[in-house]
Write a protein that holds these residues in place. Structure first.
Motif, PDB file in Angstrom:
ATOM      1  N   LYS A   1       8.535 -21.698  10.259  1.00 16.52           N
ATOM      2  CA  LYS A   1       8.536 -23.125  10.522  1.00 16.52           C
ATOM      3  C   LYS A   1       7.130 -23.638  10.294  1.00 16.52           C
ATOM      4  O   LYS A   1       6.171 -23.102  10.857  1.00 16.52           O
ATOM      5  CB  LYS A   1       8.947 -23.330  11.985  1.00 16.52           C
TER       6      LYS A   1
ATOM      7  N   THR B   1      14.553 -27.219   5.362  1.00 16.94           N
ATOM      8  CA  THR B   1      14.691 -28.444   6.147  1.00 16.94           C
ATOM      9  C   THR B   1      13.424 -29.261   6.012  1.00 16.94           C
ATOM     10  O   THR B   1      12.321 -28.716   6.099  1.00 16.94           O
ATOM     11  CB  THR B   1      14.901 -28.104   7.636  1.00 16.94           C
TER      12      THR B   1
ATOM     13  N   GLN C   1      11.291 -24.307   7.335  1.00 26.26           N
ATOM     14  CA  GLN C   1      11.507 -25.619   7.922  1.00 26.26           C
ATOM     15  C   GLN C   1      10.184 -26.352   7.881  1.00 26.26           C
ATOM     16  O   GLN C   1       9.178 -25.867   8.404  1.00 26.26           O
ATOM     17  CB  GLN C   1      11.945 -25.484   9.381  1.00 26.26           C
TER      18      GLN C   1
ATOM     19  N   GLU D   1      11.765 -32.693   7.728  1.00 26.90           N
ATOM     20  CA  GLU D   1      12.065 -33.602   8.824  1.00 26.90           C
ATOM     21  C   GLU D   1      10.810 -34.317   9.307  1.00 26.90           C
ATOM     22  O   GLU D   1       9.741 -33.717   9.437  1.00 26.90           O
ATOM     23  CB  GLU D   1      12.683 -32.798   9.986  1.00 26.90           C
TER      24      GLU D   1
END
Lengths: 414, 260
Positions: free
Chosen positions: A47, A93, A67, A95
């Protein structure tokens, strides 16, 4: 025995290595100063958390399943020169970023966020400003695009891109996005089994939604407002459009909804308010138009040639300049059981259904079809008189276009 | 002439028809505004009424007033006043009082509903201006007809016929012409045909200003382009002025040679 124990320990360590993902932080005081270096040091499943700040790193290419999370909307600026995020692998991902200034290019389709041959993606809660193309998905399946705000600065069709551009994808969800001022708000081409839900698409130069060669898709509860030419849905099968609002698509070449070569679609519970043409249908077959409201449109429905076996029922036609216009005299569609605000019949047995059929086509409509220039007489007394006399004893208007069960009351919507 | 204008004005102020006319417009516009607060829609509805009622009332009123005030005119003719002054004064008196009734009848309700703070102000002004011009055009035609016909029945009949022709029959012939010459390019024909009739011209000038012009498609675009140019505006204004000027000039010349 010892060797076995050693192998066991090794495998535990390996599993731990793979199973527990790292978190890499990016900010001006963190170990990683740039997003690029964090991505370089990341491995699949990690992440990368980007903290608030302005990052001008040009084009960031992601080839690992990570991510990428922004905290407090860190700004990724392309300085009007490059594409910003490019993803070439599955399971990514993105975001919480503010992505801006991609810059116009006449040679390549630059985007704020691009997914190319990347499956299982998530694009969530990003803000994109002045990106040439906003979110660009190509050959990518099983993804979610939700909660994004995409605002462009499109001035001309030639030099502008689409807000959400999806090309050759399957099973994509586009939800709760707000797209504005691009060429097309949402662009679908060769996209199957997808869902477009709760989006707001407004003030785009061309179409609020541009939808082609895409089968088995649903679009539900979206709002298309004040777009240059409304919404176009073309060359598609088995699509379901319901609970959408098409409003204020007003201009010389505007539609609420343009249907072209559409088969087996369900168009239900939509509202068409103040569009030049509510629905313009051409070559559409086996389409059900049910429970829609048409209010204050120029033409509520304009049906051109090649439309067969469509059913128009339980719709409200209220205060439109023209309710229905047909291009051909051969009419193979059913328009029974609608409410027409212009209906002047009566209901003696009080079953809620008018006793005499309603003819939605006025004589003036018929004249206009033959001589479009006669529109200069619109709203003159003479036209009202001939419309009235034709209504009393129909001679010219097609005898088979009638609603045999016109409703006396407006269909209430919940 | 001013004195005659004043007399006609006073006379009409005493007439209850002026008040009925004025209150009719007051009531119509008030009730339309009450039913729909969308000023643009009200302008469209009022347009239909203005284009129908204003020419009709102006025609009827002009004829009626001339026949009723015949004795007064004969009295005036015995005085040392120029004939043209008498008749033009009378004409301007009638047309002016009708216009004032119209302006008050439509203007006051719109003022109450705050037209000055709305973007519809120009559409509303066009409606008022065309209404006033139509009052002047049709009362001139009516006076001319009354002057030329001693027989009241004939005069009334002719005046009604002129109104009917311009309000309804003209459009029918125009439409037939459009259908008849369908195979030819009709843009110029449509422009010329609609510019010649003051009622059609007023209707198109108002429609082009409103949102509804988007419905008019290609033909609407042609019209918009035409009326957007200096030539188009000049043509529209000169046609409307000609519709006032020619009957007024005829009133003058007919009254000069008429044997009372």
């Amino acid at each position: 025995m010892k060797i076995k124990y050693f192998i066991f320990l090794c495998s535990v360590w390996l599993i731990a290595q793979n199973g527990i993902s790292k978190q890499l932080e990016v900010c001006s005081t963190c170990p990683h100063k740039t997003i690029k270096s964090a991505i370089e040091n990341a491995e699949d499943g990690d992440k990368v958390v980007v903290k608030k700040g302005i990052y001008k790193e040009g084009n960031i290419v992601i080839k690992k399943s990570i991510q990428l999370i922004g905290l407090d909307y860190p700004i990724l600026d392309g300085e009007n020169e490059t594409e910003i995020l490019t993803v070439n692998t599955s399971g990514v991902t993105i975001e919480g970023f503010q992505i801006q200034n991609v810059g116009t290019s006449y040679i390549e389709d630059r985007a704020g966020i691009r997914f190319e041959r990347a499956n299982n993606f998530v694009v969530r809660n990003n803000k994109l400003y002045n990106t040439f193309f906003g979110i660009y998905l190509a050959h990518s399946n099983d993804g979610i695009v939700e909660g994004n705000y995409v605002e462009g600065e499109a001035a001309k069709e030639m030099s502008s891109g689409n807000a959400i551009h999806i090309w050759y994808c399957k099973r994509v969800k586009v939800e709760n996005n707000h797209v504005k001022k691009h060429r097309d708000g949402i662009y679908f081409e060769f996209v199957d089994n997808s869902l477009i839900q709760n989006n707001l698409s407004e003030e785009n130069l061309r179409y609020g939604l541009h939808f082609m060669f895409s089968n088995d898709d649903d679009y539900i509860n979206n709002e298309f407002r004040n777009n240059g030419a409304g919404v176009a849905v073309m060359f598609s099968r088995r699509i379901n459009m319901s609970e959408n609002l098409f409003i204020l698509n007003w201009g010389k070449a505007s539609y609420g909804l343009l249907l072209k070569e559409i088969y087996d679609a369900e168009i239900t519970n939509n509202r068409f308010v103040e569009n030049t043409i509510g629905i313009f249908a051409e070559g559409s077959t086996r389409v059900n138009f049910l429970n829609n409201d048409f209010v204050n449109n120029g033409w509520a429905m304009k049906v051109s040639g090649g439309c067969l076996n469509n059913q128009v029922s339980k719709n409200n036609f209220i205060s439109n300049s023209f309710d229905l216009s047909l291009n051909s005299s051969a009419y193979e569609n059913s328009i029974d059981g609608n409410y027409w605000s212009e209906y002047s019949g009566y209901d003696l047995n009080r079953d809620g259904v008018g006793d005499i059929p309603h003819r939605p086509i006025k004589l003036f409509n018929y004249v206009l079809k033959k001589t479009p220039e006669a529109i200069v007489l619109m709203r003159s007394l003479f036209i009202d008189i001939i419309n009235f006399s034709e209504k009393v004893s129909p001679v010219f208007t097609p005898a088979n276009v009638l609603d045999n069960q016109p409703s006396m009351k407006i269909f209430e919507r919940t | 002439m001013l004195k005659i204008l004043k007399y006609v004005g006073y006379d009409l102020l005493r007439s209850r028809w002026t008040y009925i006319y004025c209150s009719f417009f007051l009531m119509i516009s008030l009730s339309l505004l009450f039913l729909s607060s969308d000023l643009s829609k009200v302008v469209i509805s009022l347009m239909n009424i203005v284009l129908l009622i204003v020419p009709l009332i102006a025609t009827m009123f002009g004829v009626m007033y001339y026949y009723n005030s015949r004795e007064f005119i004969e009295l005036l003719l015995a005085q040392p006043i120029k004939r043209s002054n008498i008749f033009l004064g009378q004409y301007i008196g009638i047309a002016g009082s009708l216009s004032i009734s119209l302006i008050i009848g439509i203007g006051v309700p719109f003022l109450i509903y705050g037209v000055f703070n709305s973007p519809e102000i120009w559409n509303f002004m066009i409606l008022l201006v065309t209404g006033v011009l139509l009052s002047f055009i049709f009362s001139a035609i009516a006076l001319l007809i009354a002057l030329k016909n001693e027989n009241r029945i004939k005069g009334f009949g002719l005046a009604i016929l002129v109104w009917l022709f311009l309000a309804v029959i003209y459009d029918g012939i125009f439409l037939l012409g459009l259908i008849w010459f369908n195979d030819y390019p009709l843009d110029n024909f449509a422009i010329i045909g609609s510019i010649l009739n003051p009622i059609d011209l007023s209707r198109i000038l108002i429609l082009l200003k409103l949102d509804i012009s988007a419905l008019m498609g290609f033909t609407g675009a042609v019209f918009q382009k035409f009326f957007g140019t200096g030539l188009g505006i000049a043509a529209a204004i000169s046609v409307l002025i000609a519709w006032i000027g020619i009957p007024a000039w005829r009133i003058k010349s007919v009254s000069q040679t008429k044997d009372f």
